[in-house]
Design an enzyme around this catalytic site. Structure first.
Site, PDB file in Angstrom:
ATOM      1  N   ILE A   1       1.045  -1.241   0.212  1.00  0.00           N
ATOM      2  CA  ILE A   1       0.014   0.076   0.004  1.00  0.00           C
ATOM      3  C   ILE A   1       0.905   1.168   0.039  1.00  0.00           C
ATOM      4  O   ILE A   1       0.501   2.420   0.419  1.00  0.00           O
ATOM      5  CB  ILE A   1      -1.233   0.138   1.159  1.00  0.00           C
ATOM      6  CG1 ILE A   1      -0.245  -0.163   2.563  1.00  0.00           C
ATOM      7  CG2 ILE A   1      -2.020  -1.235   1.030  1.00  0.00           C
ATOM      8  CD1 ILE A   1      -1.251   0.086   3.711  1.00  0.00           C
TER       9      ILE A   1
ATOM     10  N   ARG B   1      14.274  -5.584  14.007  1.00  0.00           N
ATOM     11  CA  ARG B   1      15.186  -5.456  13.003  1.00  0.00           C
ATOM     12  C   ARG B   1      14.411  -4.727  11.964  1.00  0.00           C
ATOM     13  O   ARG B   1      13.346  -4.475  11.226  1.00  0.00           O
ATOM     14  CB  ARG B   1      15.267  -6.912  12.411  1.00  0.00           C
ATOM     15  CG  ARG B   1      16.202  -6.986  11.161  1.00  0.00           C
ATOM     16  CD  ARG B   1      17.503  -7.121  11.632  1.00  0.00           C
ATOM     17  NE  ARG B   1      18.686  -7.595  10.424  1.00  0.00           N
ATOM     18  CZ  ARG B   1      19.263  -6.602  10.191  1.00  0.00           C
ATOM     19  NH1 ARG B   1      19.333  -5.318  10.453  1.00  0.00           N
ATOM     20  NH2 ARG B   1      20.135  -6.991   9.033  1.00  0.00           N
TER      21      ARG B   1
ATOM     22  N   LYS C   1      15.362   2.398   3.985  1.00  0.00           N
ATOM     23  CA  LYS C   1      15.053   3.403   3.320  1.00  0.00           C
ATOM     24  C   LYS C   1      13.331   3.563   3.194  1.00  0.00           C
ATOM     25  O   LYS C   1      12.973   4.697   3.643  1.00  0.00           O
ATOM     26  CB  LYS C   1      15.386   3.269   1.774  1.00  0.00           C
ATOM     27  CG  LYS C   1      15.191   4.578   0.861  1.00  0.00           C
ATOM     28  CD  LYS C   1      15.465   4.361  -0.402  1.00  0.00           C
ATOM     29  CE  LYS C   1      17.107   4.990  -0.557  1.00  0.00           C
ATOM     30  NZ  LYS C   1      17.546   5.035  -1.957  1.00  0.00           N
TER      31      LYS C   1
ATOM     32  N   VAL D   1       6.308  -0.902  10.964  1.00  0.00           N
ATOM     33  CA  VAL D   1       6.828   0.661  11.072  1.00  0.00           C
ATOM     34  C   VAL D   1       5.804   1.452  10.541  1.00  0.00           C
ATOM     35  O   VAL D   1       5.767   2.868  10.619  1.00  0.00           O
ATOM     36  CB  VAL D   1       8.096   0.839  10.359  1.00  0.00           C
ATOM     37  CG1 VAL D   1       9.351   0.397  11.020  1.00  0.00           C
ATOM     38  CG2 VAL D   1       7.979   0.311   9.045  1.00  0.00           C
TER      39      VAL D   1
ATOM     40  N   GLU E   1       2.781   2.525  11.652  1.00  0.00           N
ATOM     41  CA  GLU E   1       1.802   3.321  12.488  1.00  0.00           C
ATOM     42  C   GLU E   1       2.501   3.969  13.454  1.00  0.00           C
ATOM     43  O   GLU E   1       2.150   5.086  14.121  1.00  0.00           O
ATOM     44  CB  GLU E   1       0.658   2.439  12.910  1.00  0.00           C
ATOM     45  CG  GLU E   1      -0.523   2.078  12.066  1.00  0.00           C
ATOM     46  CD  GLU E   1      -1.266   1.079  12.203  1.00  0.00           C
ATOM     47  OE1 GLU E   1      -2.299   1.335  12.466  1.00  0.00           O
ATOM     48  OE2 GLU E   1      -1.026  -0.311  12.115  1.00  0.00           O
TER      49      GLU E   1
END
Ligand code: MOS
Length: 743
Positions: A474, A633, A638, A708, A710
């Site tokens: 998404i 991890r 990026k 990552v 939210e």
């Protein structure tokens, strides 16, 4: 061997996206296509008196005017996590003449062209008998008794209390504390506006439905559509290879998708329906309004003795949405001996609220982290130190140790990078010309979720590999991290791997929400790739023509794009040829197990913010953000960094701009376009410095990653409000903090 996991590699679908060749749902136009538009209710509560559709039916190109009087039969499914099916509304579309909210679909117009459908919709004359809608939000302490308590919240009672032995009540514990804070915080209604709006392109071949649909859970979309249309799930193919943002609003099936499929079946033509930007303010979910009362009690040295967090959040007549503010934050974040959190819901005549980026945590952390700042000022304690003093080694609500928590390092690293000055602070003491400067901070928090997923990996005779899963990208980078994982596990370049997702015929993946896709899908991908290597090793030591025949499979290792026994390296393509195979394939499922009985899983972080408030106009600007995140991890720094930046930008919007007002007379959202519903633009966003602690969570899953998606937004609005207090001396407990609130 080259490694890819943990490297900031570019998105593998980046070129497709920047050149416009990635095709989203509404970019698909099958031959013989017809176009549909939705007609929406003008009132929020009442009944349709009559529908005059003669002019609409006679308009050029019109093929169908569907209303409650002629809608084909359907079965309204119910949400069910075990099937799975997810339905946004408990309301069968176009079922009867009853109206429950402004923006409810009352008709579907289908014509040969989009313009014809839209014109015909304007000719539809609908009269209503209007009743008074529920749209009033209670004030002050009325929030403690308004509405009703739901049956349960996040697996716990709606009113959850945990008291130290000998303590009679949370009230007594707060009263007995040296220093207390008591305040009410409010957060606005918010709306999801991914770049790609909701859309559906549907066509039938006999009993088989093919449907393009931007979705965050393709498996549940398939099952829900099949149930509604009374066909086998295998007869529905949902395609969602590119999704232009989700944020929660695309997790569930909405009314328009059912209607599009029904109309396409009736007309026996492919049909396209795009929900308009204006309709997305009423029809496809929103973040509910919240009012939260916080009580903190602390000892003089800063240790929390008692916390109480009572939330009233809005929901709808047609669905029960629980924005769990206290249960998901105050009950979990700090080590406190006495805790009480409670939740009440207020039914309004709006469309269904829906999960919106960190639902519960986002408004909950605004209240909790604002209150913590108020406590720090009262105690004359540095806000970082206050949080460090109340660090929790375990989840207070579940009583389980945190599996992998590095929050103290986040505070330290963040304070260092930001240049946080400890010691005495005075409000309204820093100035640069006509700008008042302030600094604030807050914690960030989001649970670690994981759900079973399957994935297939194959290795081809040309040395290339494929990986597939019915998961979703998404905008998050799923194509890229699937590719990284397979390339690294097989020891081949990323260019040799093709990832496929967004097709319901592929092995089933998890819901892409709750920041769980990385932790759910990658373990299956990794396990499937390892199984391919294992199968190949077994064949290599048993097949007569293999150079490794009669060796022990354990002696074989990954070599350069192939296998090696230490002396001899044979490329995958060559090896497959020698053993007489064209490909090797494995499908594997991976999911959570008994570790969830032993540990609690969550991600943590810290935000440090500098604001500038204009001395005379009181215009607030965010001038600097430093965030440090502990998310397990990091598979791709990026794409992960982009996720966190996106969350922080949204936090700036929540803190300063995004405001949706529900008119209390008509129950209409008065802001229904992006001209009046303000969101941050580039000029509003300063440099955002994001770093990761990057310590794998070995207990959580085989790749050690949490999520990552939210965590970035959580705490940001509080950090900004706290910085504004430092700059101006004015405590604003209601977001967005617009100029009028600072005068
Ligand atoms: Mo997110 S609100 O769980 O898509």
């Amino acid at each position: 061997m080259e490694t890819f996991i943990g490297k900031p590699v570019n998105r593998v679908d980046g070129r497709l996206k920047v050149t416009g060749s990635a095709r989203y749902t509404s970019d698909h136009s099958p031959e013989n296509l017809v176009h549909a538009v939705l007609v929406k209710s003008d009132i929020a509560k009442g009944r349709i008196l009559y529908i005059e559709d003669a002019f609409a039916k006679q308009a050029p190109g019109v093929l169908l005017v569907m209303t409650y009087r002629n809608r084909p039969a359907m079965v309204m499914p119910k949400s069910n996590w075990s099937v799975p099916m997810l339905l946004a509304e408990d309301l069968e579309p176009l079922k009867d003449d009853l109206i429950h909210y402004h923006g409810q679909t009352v008709a579907l117009l289908v014509a040969e062209t989009f313009e014809q459908a839209r014109y015909a919709a304007s000719l539809l004359n609908i009269r209503y008998a209007e009743e008074t809608p529920a749209a009033t939000i209670p004030k002050d302490d009325e929030i403690l008794t308004a509405g009703y308590a739901p049956n349960e919240v996040d697996g716990h009672p709606a009113s959850y209390t945990h008291l130290k032995e000998g303590v009679s009540s949370i009230h007594a514990a707060i009263e007995a504390s040296d220093v207390t804070v008591e305040a009410i915080y409010r957060t606005s209604f918010g709306h999801h506006h991914p770049m790609e709006p909701h859309a559906t392109v549907a066509y039938w071949e006999g009993d088989r439905l093919t449907i393009y649909e931007p979705t965050q859970w393709i498996v549940a979309a398939r099952n829900s559509l099949a149930a509604a249309l009374s066909i086998e799930p295998n007869n529905v193919q949902v395609l969602s290879p590119f999704v232009g943002g989700g944020f929660g609003c695309k997790t569930q099936v909405w009314a328009h998708s059912f209607l599009a499929a029904l109309a396409a079946r009736q007309l026996q033509r492919p049909l396209k329906l795009v929900v308009t930007r204006e309709q997305m303010f009423t029809t496809t979910g929103h973040r509910p309004f919240t009012a939260q009362k916080l009580y903190l009690g602390a000892a003089q040295d800063g240790r929390l003795e008692a916390v109480r967090h009572d939330s009233l959040t809005t929901t709808a007549e047609i669905s029960e949405h629980i924005e769990a503010c206290g249960h998901k934050t105050t009950a979990k974040l700090y080590r406190v001996p006495n805790i009480q959190v409670s939740q009440r819901l207020l039914k309004l005549n709006t469309g269904a609220p829906m999960w919106m980026r960190a639902p519960g945590e986002t408004p909950g952390m605004f209240a909790l982290e604002s209150a913590m700042d108020e406590l720090a000022w009262k105690l004359e304690l540095d806000p970082v130190e206050l949080r460090m003093k109340n660090h929790a080694e375990s989840d207070p609500m579940e009583g389980l140790p945190w599996s992998n928590k590095h929050l103290l390092e986040c505070y330290k690293a963040g304070a260092d990078r930001f240049g946080w000055l400890t010691g005495n602070r005075t409000v309204a003491s820093l100035k640069d010309g006509e700008w008042l400067i302030g600094r604030g901070m807050a914690s960030a928090f989001y649970p670690g979720y994981r759900m079973a997923s399957s994935a297939r990996v194959n290795l081809q005779i040309d040395g290339t590999a494929g990986v597939s899963c019915a998961t979703h990208d998404i905008g998050t980078g799923m194509y890229t991290i699937m590719t990284q994982t397979v390339a690294e596990t097989l020891g081949i370049p990323m260019e040799m791997v093709t990832a496929k997702l967004g097709d319901s015929t592929l092995p089933g993946g998890s819901l892409t929400a709750g920041s769980m896709s990385t932790a759910s899908v990658l373990p299956a991908v990794k396990t499937a790739a390892e199984a391919v290597v294992e199968q190949l090793k077994q064949l290599a030591v048993t097949k007569a023509k293999s150079p490794f025949v009669n060796k022990n499979a354990n002696e074989l290792q990954l070599g350069r794009s192939g296998l090696t026994d230490g002396t001899n390296t044979v490329g995958y393509g060559e090896l497959l040829r020698l053993i007489g195979r064209t490909s090797i394939e494995a499908t594997k499922t991976s999911g959570p197990g008994s570790e969830t009985d032993k540990f609690a899983f969550a991600s943590f972080g810290a935000h440090f913010v500098e604001v500038r408030v204009h001395e005379w106009t009181r215009e607030p600007r965010v001038s600097r953000v430093v965030s440090v995140m502990d998310v397990g991890r990091v598979i791709n720094p990026k794409t992960a960094r982009s996720q966190v930046i996106g969350g922080i930008v949204w936090g700036i919007g929540m803190a300063l701009m995004e405001e949706s007002l529900l008119d209390s007379q008509t129950a209409r959202f008065v802001t229904r376009d992006l001209g009046t519903y303000h969101v941050p633009v580039n000029g509003d966003v300063p440099e955002i410095d994001v770093t990761f602690i990057d310590k794998p969570d070995q207990n959580f899953n085989p790749v050690g990653a949490r999520g990552v998606g939210e965590i970035g937004i959580t705490g940001v609005a509080a950090a900004i409000a706290n910085a504004i207090y430092h700059a101006t001396g004015k405590r604003v407990r209601e977001v967005p903090i617009t100029m009028d609130k600072l005068i």
